[in-house]
Write an enzyme that holds these catalytic residues in place. Structure first.
Site, PDB file in Angstrom:
ATOM      1  N   ASP A  80       0.805  -1.217   0.000  1.00  0.00           N
ATOM      2  CA  ASP A  80       0.000   0.000   0.000  1.00  0.00           C
ATOM      3  C   ASP A  80       0.841   1.271   0.000  1.00  0.00           C
ATOM      4  OD1 ASP A  80      -2.134   1.709   0.212  1.00  0.00           O
ATOM      5  OD2 ASP A  80      -2.445   1.360   2.340  1.00  0.00           O
ATOM      6  N   ASN A 129       2.981 -11.888   5.513  1.00  0.00           N
ATOM      7  CA  ASN A 129       3.221 -10.509   5.946  1.00  0.00           C
ATOM      8  C   ASN A 129       2.893 -10.366   7.424  1.00  0.00           C
ATOM      9  OD1 ASN A 129       3.716  -8.926   3.289  1.00  0.00           O
ATOM     10  ND2 ASN A 129       1.832 -10.050   2.852  1.00  0.00           N
TER      11      ASN A 129
END
Length: 349
Positions: A80, A129
């Site tokens: 992001d 992640n």
């Protein structure tokens, strides 16, 4: 097709509201490749900390710095722009001389580590992640606290997040237009995004229907079961149901749901009939996936965040830490905790 906001909750609709990502530092992602650089080879793995820039932008800047074509820089996953993220980029730079990547300068980016590697880093080639999220302005601390406790035991639906479908569902709308008009789509990125959105929406719908059952994790005849953490699956038979149920309860096995496409879906008998009925009305998108030869696959129905911990800074602010395997969405965890204020469809996977 069920809209993302209307998908079934595993723990019931949250009673409180909260704010996700009041600032980039509230959404921290650290990529876990699951391996270390080889220390030799024609590629260079570069670990970068970034804030305020997307992955493709950084990759292009790195290619320019190294004086190589942008296609020579790869990454395992998009991260992001509106977050603090740590991830690896891979540049193909043959030769014995190692470039001084400490001289690479880009606003919002910092090179943390770099080393030679033998293989190209390919999309999806990561273990998972680690996330650190801060939820602010939480209106119901007790409800969120109980949900965190429940998630430790029961997990969350392994939904594809809203970001998979684009801002305002644009990727899914594109797939539907394509299916209805049968007009060739030349843009490879659009093709990929649209087909992925269609298949993901089918998966979400099947899971949402399954979650309406009284016992979500009850194995039925013909279910496709997956060893936890593995990609392969096998089909449950009536004779084995009791033993398989025990292994599912112990989280050794996971019930999967279909990612429809061409070829067999993987389930049989009762389970297959249920999945087909869940998406029976969406014939146009099913035809599109078969026509474009998108292979059917399976994905675990539930997601169990690992290393889940939390700390209340005050009665309205909580920091949450957890690790998710590749392909899972942090926003699908948050969705079970609070009704978020603001749109997070832009958050990368």
């Amino acid at each position: 097709m069920i809209e993302f906001d209307n998908l079934t909750y595993l723990h019931g609709k949250p009673q409180g509201t909260g704010l996700l990502k009041a600032n980039p530092e509230d959404f921290v992602v650290v990529e876990d490749l699951g391996f270390e650089p080889d220390g030799e080879g024609e590629h260079i793995l570069v670990r970068i900390l970034k804030n305020g820039c997307n992955t493709r932008f950084v990759a292009d800047a790195l290619a320019k710095f190294l004086k190589i074509h942008t296609r020579e820089v790869s990454f395992a996953g998009q991260k992001d722009k509106h977050a603090v993220t740590e991830q690896w980029l891979c540049a193909r730079v043959p030769g014995k001389e190692m470039p001084d990547l400490s001289a690479f300068q880009l606003e919002g980016c910092q090179v943390l580590q770099y080393a030679r590697h033998k293989r190209k880093l390919r999309l999806g080639a990561l273990k998972g992640n680690a996330f650190t999220l801060v939820l602010r302005e939480v209106s119901n601390r007790d409800d969120v606290e109980q949900r965190l406790i429940d998630i430790c035991v029961k997990g969350v639906p392994n939904y594809f997040g809203a970001q998979r479908f684009g801002i305002g569902g644009s990727n899914l709308q594109g797939a539907l237009r394509w299916a209805q008009t049968n007009t060739p789509v030349r843009d490879r990125n659009k093709r990929s995004f649209w087909l992925s959105a269609a298949r993901s929406a089918f998966f979400n719908q099947i899971v949402a229907e399954r979650l309406k059952k009284a016992d979500v994790n009850q194995v039925v005849d013909g279910d496709a079961l997956q060893l936890a953490g593995r990609g392969s699956w096998f089909v449950a038979t009536t004779e084995e149901l009791a033993e398989l149920q025990r292994r599912v309860n112990d989280k050794e096995l996971m019930i999967t749901a279909a990612l429809p496409g061409s070829g067999e879906w993987g389930t049989q008998r009762e389970a297959l009939a249920f999945e087909q009925a869940a998406v029976a009305e969406e014939t146009e998108l099913q035809t599109l996936l078969v026509r474009e030869k998108v292979e059917a696959a399976r994905r675990a129905m539930l997601l169990y965040p690992q290393q889940l911990s939390w700390n209340w800074w005050d009665d309205v602010t909580v920091e949450i830490r957890f690790w998710l395997p590749a392909g899972s969405f942090a926003t699908s965890v948050v969705r079970e905790l609070i009704n978020t204020t603001g749109d997070y469809a832009h958050i990368a996977e």
